[in-house]
Design an enzyme around this catalytic site. Structure first.
Site, PDB file in Angstrom:
ATOM      1  N   GLU A   1      14.416 -28.700   0.811  1.00 25.57           N
ATOM      2  CA  GLU A   1      13.195 -27.920   1.026  1.00 25.57           C
ATOM      3  C   GLU A   1      12.320 -27.841  -0.222  1.00 25.57           C
ATOM      4  OE1 GLU A   1      16.149 -26.822   4.090  1.00 25.57           O
ATOM      5  OE2 GLU A   1      16.253 -26.795   1.886  1.00 25.57           O
TER       6      GLU A   1
ATOM      7  N   HIS B   1      12.236 -20.480  14.073  1.00 27.40           N
ATOM      8  CA  HIS B   1      13.514 -19.788  14.244  1.00 27.40           C
ATOM      9  C   HIS B   1      13.537 -18.487  13.445  1.00 27.40           C
ATOM     10  CE1 HIS B   1      14.377 -23.663  15.866  1.00 27.40           C
ATOM     11  NE2 HIS B   1      15.589 -23.296  16.263  1.00 27.40           N
TER      12      HIS B   1
ATOM     13  N   ASP C   1      23.033 -17.840  16.772  1.00 28.03           N
ATOM     14  CA  ASP C   1      23.317 -18.554  15.523  1.00 28.03           C
ATOM     15  C   ASP C   1      23.687 -17.627  14.380  1.00 28.03           C
ATOM     16  OD1 ASP C   1      23.143 -21.129  16.385  1.00 28.03           O
ATOM     17  OD2 ASP C   1      21.051 -21.413  15.817  1.00 28.03           O
TER      18      ASP C   1
ATOM     19  N   ARG D   1      11.781 -19.407  18.329  1.00 27.07           N
ATOM     20  CA  ARG D   1      12.625 -20.385  19.018  1.00 27.07           C
ATOM     21  C   ARG D   1      12.523 -20.287  20.534  1.00 27.07           C
ATOM     22  NH1 ARG D   1      19.234 -20.507  18.422  1.00 27.07           N
ATOM     23  NH2 ARG D   1      19.610 -22.424  19.597  1.00 27.07           N
TER      24      ARG D   1
END
Length: 615
Positions: free
Chosen positions: A356, A405, A413, A463
Site C-alpha cells: 500500500e 470494506h 471477517d 461491501r
C-alpha cells in the site's frame, strides 16, 4: 565538464551548502557535503533539464529522497542559474522558497516533497511508470537516496516493484556515507551488503568511490546503457567530506559547521561556477488527453447495489470519457471493484500488489506527471500508507484514494479487515476532501466529481448491497448534504452517512409511527461539511444525533461538531458509533451490536425525547 571542472563544481556545492546552513543557523550541511560530487557529475554531464521550463515533457526528473540534504539541492539550483546567491542565503527563513526540506509547493523544480525518509524512491517509481507505460518517452528518473533510509520497508517495496516493471529509465544513487543521525548505519560502508539486496530484487548495481568524479561519471553512463532493469549506483562517501573537523565524524548530523568561515577556506573558498545543463530532447506533449462525454452508470430507486460496485462501474465510465484517468490497486481489485476499470482500460491500470505504501507513492508520482490517479484498497489497509498520504498533502499532490470494506458492516471477517479509523485519518490531512456515499447513484456522481478536485480526496465505499435512495439525475455537490426527512414538528435530527443512512431512514419511519418526528440528513460530504444545513437543523430541532459505522473519535460526530466551532451555542449532540472491539458476526448483527442499526437509533431517540412508547 572534465574531471577537474567536476571536482571544482563539487567543492562549490559543498561551500554553498556550508554557507546556506551557516546563514540559517541550522540545516544539514554534512549530509550535503557527502553527496556533492555525485550531484556535480549528474548536474553537469547527465541531467537533461530546462530550468526555464520545468514542465517540459522531455525533462529528466530528479528526486532528492534524502530531503534533509536540501542545501545541496539549492546549491545545485544556484549553479544551474535557477536561483541567485542572495536567495540561497535565505535558506530556512520565513517566507523563503528554500525550506528546510524541499517541496513542490514552493519550487517548480522539485518533483515531490521529501524529508520523511524512504519516500523518494517509491514516488520515483511512479514517475518512471508514467514515462515507461503512459508517456512512452525516454526521459530519465534520477533519485538520490541516503543509506540510512534504506532501513525503511517502503524502499524495498519500491525496489521490487521497479524491477518487476523493468524500469530501466530509473536510476537510484545511494549516498553511502556510513553515518546516520545518532551514529553508524546498519551496514556502514559495506557497499556489497547493499548491492546484494538490490540485486536480489532484480536491479543492476554499480559500486563506486563517490568522490572519484570520473568513476561516478562512468557509473551514470553504465546506468544509462543498462536495459531491462533499474540501476542502483552505490557510492561510498564521507559525511562532511573536505573539512577535517567534521569529515566522517559522529554527532554532527543536522548542525551547521562549528566554524563555517574556516571550513569554507579549507574547501578553497567561494566559487561562482555556472553549469550549462543539457537541454532535454524535443518531444511531443506530455500526453494526449482524450476527453469526451462521461456516461455514468445509472440505477433506479429501490435496486440493491453495493457502493463498491458503483465505484468500479463509475471509474470505468470515467476512464471512457477521460484519457488522463488511471487506476491503481493493492491486489484486491476484485473486492474494491477496480477490476472493472482494469478490464476496460488495462493500459492505464497499475497492479501494485499488497504494497500500500508503494501504491500511494506511485499515485503521487503519476499525479506529478499530469495523470489523475484513483488508488484503491480496503479502508483498513490504507492506514499503512498514512505517512505517504501526509507527505502527498505536503507536496500538494492531487490523488484520489478509495477505501472499501469500511466499518463493522462488512460482517464476519472481523476487526482486522474493518476500516474504523479511516475517516479520522483522512479528515486530519491538510486540505483533504472526505466523501462517504450511501447509494450507487451518489457514489457514481462523487467518483466523477473527485477528478476535478485538488489535494487528497478520499471516498469510502461499502461491501454489502444497499438500497438505491436517490434517482440517477440527483446531484451531490462536494460540501453539501441531503435532507431526506423533514417537518416542522421534528424533535431530533439524525445525521448519517453511508451504511447508516438506510438505518436512519428506517428508524425515522418507526418513530413516526409512534408519533415522534425526526429529521434525517445524509452527510455524504464529511469534509468539507455542510455547516449551513447542520446549523439550521440544530436551530429547528435543538438536538443532533450522529450515527456512524466508525470509531467515535474523529469521524462523523466530530465533523458535525466542527460546524459549531465558530462561537455560537453548541446544540445538544449525541453520538452513536462503534465503541467496542467487534468480533465476527453477520452485518446485521454487527450493526446491532454496535448500536447503530435502526432499532438502536429509534431507542436512542425515544430516550432523548423522554417519551415512553406503548406497544
Amino acid at each position: 565538464m572534465n574531471s577537474g571542472e567536476l571536482t571544482e563544481l563539487g567543492q562549490q556545492l559543498r561551500v554553498d551548502s556550508v554557507r546556506a546552513a551557516a546563514a540559517a543557523g541550522s540545516g544539514h550541511p554534512t549530509s550535503s557535503m557527502s553527496a556533492a560530487d555525485l550531484m556535480a557529475v549528474l548536474l553537469a554531464n547527465h541531467l537533461r533539464y530546462d530550468f526555464d521550463r520545468p514542465a517540459h515533457p522531455g525533462n529528466d526528473r530528479f528526486i532528492l529522497s534524502k530531503g534533509h540534504a536540501s542545501p545541496l539541492l539549492y546549491a545545485a539550483f544556484k549553479a544551474a542559474g535557477a536561483i541567485d546567491d542572495e536567495e540561497l542565503l535565505t535558506f530556512r527563513e520565513l517566507g523563503s522558497r528554500l525550506e528546510g526540506h524541499p517541496t513542490p509547493r514552493r519550487l517548480p523544480w522539485v518533483e515531490t516533497a521529501t524529508g520523511s525518509l524512504g519516500q523518494g524512491l517509491p514516488v520515483a517509481v511512479g514517475v518512471a511508470l508514467a514515462g515507461k507505460r503512459l508517456d512512452r518517452d525516454d526521459h530519465r528518473v534520477w533519485v538520490l537516496c541516503g543509506d540510512s533510509e534504506l532501513a525503511e520497508g517502503s524502499v524495498w517495496e519500491a525496489a521490487e516493484h521497479a524491477a518487476h516493471e523493468h524500469l530501466d529509465n530509473l536510476t537510484a544513487i545511494i549516498d553511502v556515507n556510513r553515518l546516520g543521525q545518532r551514529g553508524p548505519t546498519r551496514h556502514g560502508h559495506d557497499l556489497d551488503a547493499y548491492a546484494r539486496r538490490f540485486q536480489a530484487f532484480g536491479w543492476h548495481t554499480v559500486e563506486v568511490d563517490g568522490h572519484d568524479v570520473d568513476a561516478v561519471d562512468r557509473a551514470y553512463g553504465e546506468a544509462l546503457s543498462t536495459k531491462g532493469q533499474p540501476t542502483a549506483v552505490l557510492a561510498r562517501t564521507l559525511k562532511g567530506k573536505g573539512v577535517e573537523a567534521v569529515e566522517d565524524r559522529e554527532g554532527l548530523h543536522g548542525k551547521p559547521l562549528p566554524d563555517a568561515d574556516e571550513a569554507i577556506a579549507e574547501l578553497g573558498g567561494p566559487r561562482d561556477l555556472r553549469v550549462e545543463v543539457h537541454e532535454p530532447p524535443t518531444t511531443r506533449m506530455l500526453h494526449a488527453v482524450r476527453t469526451g462525454p462521461v456516461e455514468l452508470p445509472r440505477w433506479e430507486r429501490g435496486e440493491e447495489v453495493a457502493t463498491r460496485d458503483a465505484y468500479g462501474r463509475a471509474l470505468a465510465a470515467l476512464g471512457d470519457g477521460r484519457g488522463d484517468v488511471v487506476a491503481l490497486d493493492g491486489e484486491v481489485s476484485d473486492s474494491t471493484r477496480a477490476e472493472f476499470f482494469a478490464k476496460e482500460h488495462p493500459e492505464r491500470f497499475f497492479e501494485c500488489y499488497i504494497a500500500e505504501q508503494q501504491m500511494v507513492a506511485a499515485a503521487v508520482g503519476l499525479a506529478s506527471r499530469g495523470w489523475v490517479p484513483y488508488a484503491s484498497s480496503f479502508a483498513a489497509f490504507l492506514t499503512r500508507a498514512h505517512d505517504f498520504v501526509r507527505m502527498a498533502s505536503v507536496s500538494g499532490a492531487g490523488v484520489n484514494l478509495v477505501g472499501s470494506h469500511a466499518g463493522v458492516a462488512i460482517g464476519q471477517d472481523g476487526p482486522s479487515q474493518m476500516g474504523l479509523e479511516d475517516l479520522a485519518m483522512f479528515r486530519a490531512v491538510h486540505d483533504s476532501t472526505v466523501l462517504y456515499p450511501c447509494d450507487a447513484n451518489q457514489t457514481a456522481q462523487l467518483v466523477a466529481a473527485m477528478a476535478g478536485l485538488d489535494g487528497i480526496r478520499y471516498l469510502r465505499t461499502s461491501r454489502g448491497k444497499s438500497p438505491v435512495v436517490y434517482g440517477p439525475d440527483e446531484r451531490f455537490p462536494v460540501g453539501g448534504s441531503k435532507v431526506l426527512r423533514s417537518s416542522a414538528e421534528d424533535r431530533v435530527t439524525l445525521v448519517a452517512a453511508g451504511v447508516t443512512v438506510p438505518e436512519a431512514l428506517a428508524a425515522a419511519d418507526a418513530l413516526d409511527r409512534d408519533g415522534i418526528r425526526v429529521r434525517v440528513i445524509d452527510l455524504y460530504s464529511v469534509k468539507p461539511v455542510d455547516r449551513a444545513t447542520l446549523r439550521q437543523a440544530a436551530e429547528d430541532t435543538g438536538c443532533l444525533l450522529t450515527v456512524e459505522d466508525h470509531h467515535q473519535e474523529g469521524g462523523l460526530g466530530d465533523a458535525v461538531l466542527d460546524a459549531f466551532l465558530d462561537g455560537r451555542p453548541v446544540p445538544r449532540l449525541v453520538r452513536l458509533a462503534v465503541r467496542t472491539m467487534p468480533g465476527s458476526a453477520s452485518p446485521a448483527e454487527q450493526l446491532h451490536a454496535a448500536g447503530i442499526d435502526a432499532e438502536s437509533i429509534a431507542a436512542s431517540v425515544t430516550l432523548l425525547v423522554e417519551q415512553a412508547v406503548v406497544r
